[in-house]
Motif scaffolding. Structure first.
Motif, PDB file in Angstrom:
ATOM      1  N   ILE A   5     -14.044  -0.893  10.238  1.00 50.68           N
ATOM      2  CA  ILE A   5     -14.549   0.107   9.304  1.00 50.68           C
ATOM      3  C   ILE A   5     -13.433   1.084   8.962  1.00 50.68           C
ATOM      4  O   ILE A   5     -12.713   1.542   9.852  1.00 50.68           O
ATOM      5  CB  ILE A   5     -15.716   0.884   9.948  1.00 50.68           C
ATOM      6  CG1 ILE A   5     -16.831  -0.098  10.347  1.00 50.68           C
ATOM      7  CG2 ILE A   5     -16.262   1.937   8.997  1.00 50.68           C
ATOM      8  CD1 ILE A   5     -17.770   0.458  11.395  1.00 50.68           C
ATOM      9  N   GLN A   6     -13.301   1.376   7.681  1.00 52.72           N
ATOM     10  CA  GLN A   6     -12.299   2.345   7.261  1.00 52.72           C
ATOM     11  C   GLN A   6     -12.971   3.464   6.477  1.00 52.72           C
ATOM     12  O   GLN A   6     -13.817   3.198   5.607  1.00 52.72           O
ATOM     13  CB  GLN A   6     -11.220   1.686   6.397  1.00 52.72           C
ATOM     14  CG  GLN A   6     -10.319   0.752   7.197  1.00 52.72           C
ATOM     15  CD  GLN A   6      -9.149   0.255   6.387  1.00 52.72           C
ATOM     16  OE1 GLN A   6      -9.039  -0.922   6.080  1.00 52.72           O
ATOM     17  NE2 GLN A   6      -8.253   1.173   6.040  1.00 52.72           N
ATOM     18  N   ASN A   7     -12.576   4.677   6.800  1.00 46.77           N
ATOM     19  CA  ASN A   7     -13.089   5.839   6.083  1.00 46.77           C
ATOM     20  C   ASN A   7     -11.949   6.795   5.742  1.00 46.77           C
ATOM     21  O   ASN A   7     -11.026   6.966   6.536  1.00 46.77           O
ATOM     22  CB  ASN A   7     -14.112   6.583   6.960  1.00 46.77           C
ATOM     23  CG  ASN A   7     -15.428   5.836   7.016  1.00 46.77           C
ATOM     24  OD1 ASN A   7     -15.997   5.484   5.988  1.00 46.77           O
ATOM     25  ND2 ASN A   7     -15.890   5.581   8.216  1.00 46.77           N
ATOM     26  N   PRO A   8     -12.039   7.412   4.579  1.00 45.19           N
ATOM     27  CA  PRO A   8     -12.964   7.091   3.501  1.00 45.19           C
ATOM     28  C   PRO A   8     -12.508   5.856   2.731  1.00 45.19           C
ATOM     29  O   PRO A   8     -11.419   5.339   2.994  1.00 45.19           O
ATOM     30  CB  PRO A   8     -12.879   8.340   2.610  1.00 45.19           C
ATOM     31  CG  PRO A   8     -11.462   8.800   2.778  1.00 45.19           C
ATOM     32  CD  PRO A   8     -11.088   8.485   4.208  1.00 45.19           C
ATOM     33  N   ARG A   9     -13.287   5.354   1.827  1.00 48.21           N
ATOM     34  CA  ARG A   9     -12.865   4.229   1.008  1.00 48.21           C
ATOM     35  C   ARG A   9     -11.901   4.690  -0.084  1.00 48.21           C
ATOM     36  O   ARG A   9     -11.006   3.938  -0.472  1.00 48.21           O
ATOM     37  CB  ARG A   9     -14.078   3.566   0.349  1.00 48.21           C
ATOM     38  CG  ARG A   9     -15.007   2.850   1.329  1.00 48.21           C
ATOM     39  CD  ARG A   9     -14.336   1.638   1.977  1.00 48.21           C
ATOM     40  NE  ARG A   9     -13.633   0.813   1.019  1.00 48.21           N
ATOM     41  CZ  ARG A   9     -14.192  -0.085   0.237  1.00 48.21           C
ATOM     42  NH1 ARG A   9     -15.500  -0.277   0.277  1.00 48.21           N
ATOM     43  NH2 ARG A   9     -13.468  -0.802  -0.600  1.00 48.21           N
ATOM     44  N   TYR A  10     -12.086   5.897  -0.544  1.00 49.99           N
ATOM     45  CA  TYR A  10     -11.204   6.464  -1.565  1.00 49.99           C
ATOM     46  C   TYR A  10     -10.799   7.861  -1.103  1.00 49.99           C
ATOM     47  O   TYR A  10     -11.638   8.638  -0.675  1.00 49.99           O
ATOM     48  CB  TYR A  10     -11.904   6.545  -2.928  1.00 49.99           C
ATOM     49  CG  TYR A  10     -12.354   5.207  -3.441  1.00 49.99           C
ATOM     50  CD1 TYR A  10     -13.626   4.721  -3.149  1.00 49.99           C
ATOM     51  CD2 TYR A  10     -11.500   4.405  -4.189  1.00 49.99           C
ATOM     52  CE1 TYR A  10     -14.038   3.483  -3.601  1.00 49.99           C
ATOM     53  CE2 TYR A  10     -11.910   3.160  -4.648  1.00 49.99           C
ATOM     54  CZ  TYR A  10     -13.173   2.707  -4.345  1.00 49.99           C
ATOM     55  OH  TYR A  10     -13.577   1.481  -4.793  1.00 49.99           O
ATOM     56  N   GLN A  11      -9.516   8.133  -1.183  1.00 50.23           N
ATOM     57  CA  GLN A  11      -9.003   9.435  -0.764  1.00 50.23           C
ATOM     58  C   GLN A  11      -8.030   9.942  -1.823  1.00 50.23           C
ATOM     59  O   GLN A  11      -7.111   9.224  -2.227  1.00 50.23           O
ATOM     60  CB  GLN A  11      -8.282   9.299   0.588  1.00 50.23           C
ATOM     61  CG  GLN A  11      -7.620  10.562   1.080  1.00 50.23           C
ATOM     62  CD  GLN A  11      -8.625  11.563   1.584  1.00 50.23           C
ATOM     63  OE1 GLN A  11      -9.423  11.285   2.470  1.00 50.23           O
ATOM     64  NE2 GLN A  11      -8.589  12.762   1.014  1.00 50.23           N
ATOM     65  N   GLY A 108     -10.307  -1.299   3.449  1.00 48.27           N
ATOM     66  CA  GLY A 108      -9.191  -0.553   2.878  1.00 48.27           C
ATOM     67  C   GLY A 108      -9.573   0.848   2.436  1.00 48.27           C
ATOM     68  O   GLY A 108     -10.751   1.143   2.165  1.00 48.27           O
ATOM     69  N   THR A 109      -8.580   1.714   2.378  1.00 52.29           N
ATOM     70  CA  THR A 109      -8.718   3.049   1.791  1.00 52.29           C
ATOM     71  C   THR A 109      -7.726   3.149   0.646  1.00 52.29           C
ATOM     72  O   THR A 109      -6.526   2.946   0.837  1.00 52.29           O
ATOM     73  CB  THR A 109      -8.420   4.164   2.814  1.00 52.29           C
ATOM     74  OG1 THR A 109      -9.399   4.138   3.842  1.00 52.29           O
ATOM     75  CG2 THR A 109      -8.422   5.534   2.133  1.00 52.29           C
ATOM     76  N   ARG A 110      -8.253   3.438  -0.538  1.00 47.39           N
ATOM     77  CA  ARG A 110      -7.391   3.601  -1.719  1.00 47.39           C
ATOM     78  C   ARG A 110      -6.955   5.047  -1.768  1.00 47.39           C
ATOM     79  O   ARG A 110      -7.779   5.942  -1.909  1.00 47.39           O
ATOM     80  CB  ARG A 110      -8.176   3.242  -2.981  1.00 47.39           C
ATOM     81  CG  ARG A 110      -7.461   3.579  -4.274  1.00 47.39           C
ATOM     82  CD  ARG A 110      -6.388   2.602  -4.619  1.00 47.39           C
ATOM     83  NE  ARG A 110      -6.876   1.251  -4.818  1.00 47.39           N
ATOM     84  CZ  ARG A 110      -6.106   0.199  -4.975  1.00 47.39           C
ATOM     85  NH1 ARG A 110      -4.791   0.323  -4.944  1.00 47.39           N
ATOM     86  NH2 ARG A 110      -6.612  -0.996  -5.159  1.00 47.39           N
ATOM     87  N   LEU A 111      -5.651   5.291  -1.616  1.00 50.00           N
ATOM     88  CA  LEU A 111      -5.103   6.640  -1.620  1.00 50.00           C
ATOM     89  C   LEU A 111      -4.486   6.957  -2.978  1.00 50.00           C
ATOM     90  O   LEU A 111      -3.645   6.190  -3.477  1.00 50.00           O
ATOM     91  CB  LEU A 111      -4.042   6.799  -0.531  1.00 50.00           C
ATOM     92  CG  LEU A 111      -3.371   8.174  -0.467  1.00 50.00           C
ATOM     93  CD1 LEU A 111      -4.361   9.239  -0.007  1.00 50.00           C
ATOM     94  CD2 LEU A 111      -2.160   8.148   0.453  1.00 50.00           C
TER      95      LEU A 111
END
Lengths: 114, 113
Positions: A5-11, A108-111
Motif C-alpha cells: 500500500i502506498q499513500n498518498p496516491r497523488y502528492q 505508486g505515488t505520483r509526485l
C-alpha cells in the motif's frame, strides 16, 4: 488480501519543500525497495532494505533518503524537491533467499513539484 | 554498463493473434530474467521468471524464451485479447539472490478488435 500500500496516491509539493511518501506491506517480506519512474522510462532503483540493512544505489542523489522503522513500513523522504524529481515513486517488496524472487509493487505515488 | 533494450515503439496487433515482445541486453547474462506487466498509472505486476539455464517457460497463454547466446528474451502472448493491452517490462537479475532488478523501458502492446 496481502498487499503493498502506498499513500498518498497523488502528492503535490512546492519546490524545495520536504515531502515524505509512505509504503506499507502485509506480505511480511523482508526486502523493500523504492523506485523512481518517469514517463516512458524504466523504473530506476533508488535504494532497498534487506531487513534493517540499508542499500543505497551509487547514483541516488543525497536529496533522497529512506527510513524503515519496522518490517511493515518504509518511507521515502525528499529533502528539497526539485522540478526534476517529479515522477511516479514505486514501492516494492520481495522475500529474500536463495534463488530468484519476484517483486510485488504498490500502486505508486505520483509526485508533482510546483 | 549493462544495457537493456526493448522496442520503444508500440506494438499493435489484432485480437486473437500472437504478440511477440523482445528484450535484448548487452554484456554478461543475468542469472534470472523476469517479465512484468504495467498498466497506466499503476505499479508493475509480475508475470513470469526464467533462469539462465532454462530455454523456455510457459504460463497459460504466456511463453518466455531465454537465449544467452543471442542475449535475448522473447515474450509471447497467444490468442491475444484487448485486455492484454499494457506495457510489458523485462527485468534482469544479476545478483542471483533475487534482491535487485534492472528494468527495461518496456514495450507498449495494443490489442485491437
Amino acid at each position: 488480501d496481502a498487499m503493498v500500500i502506498q499513500n498518498p496516491r497523488y502528492q503535490v509539493t512546492q519546490f524545495g519543500k520536504p515531502v515524505t511518501l509512505s509504503c506499507s506491506q502485509t506480505l511480511n517480506h523482508n526486502v523493500m525497495y523504492w523506485y523512481q519512474q518517469k514517463s516512458s522510462q524504466a523504473p530506476k532503483l533508488l535504494f532497498h532494505y534487506y531487513d534493517k540493512d540499508f542499500n543505497n544505489e551509487a547514483d541516488t542523489p543525497d536529496n533522497f533518503q529512506s527510513r524503515r522503522p519496522n518490517t511493515s513500513f518504509c518511507f521515502l523522504d525528499i529533502r528539497s524537491p526539485g522540478l526534476g524529481d517529479a515522477a511516479m515513486y514505486l514501492c516494492a517488496t520481495s522475500r529474500a533467499g536463495q534463488g530468484a524472487r519476484e517483486q510485488y509493487f504498490g500502486p505508486g505515488t505520483r509526485l508533482t513539484v510546483t | 554498463s549493462q544495457k537493456i533494450e526493448q522496442n520503444s515503439e508500440a506494438l499493435n496487433i489484432q485480437e486473437g493473434k500472437t504478440a511477440t515482445l523482445t528484450c535484448n541486453y548487452t554484456n554478461y547474462s543475468p542469472a534470472y530474467l523476469q517479465w512484468y506487466r504495467q498498466d497506466p498509472g499503476r505499479g508493475p505486476v509480475f508475470l513470469l521468471l526464467i533462469r539462465e539455464n532454462e530455454k523456455e517457460k510457459r504460463k497459460e497463454r504466456l511463453k518466455v524464451t531465454f537465449d544467452t547466446t543471442l542475449k535475448q528474451s522473447l515474450f509471447h502472448i497467444t490468442a491475444s485479447q484487448p485486455a492484454d493491452s499494457a506495457t510489458y517490462l523485462c527485468a534482469l537479475d544479476y545478483t542471483g539472490g533475487g534482491n535487485k532488478l534492472t528494468f527495461g523501458t518496456g514495450t507498449q502492446l495494443k490489442v485491437e478488435l
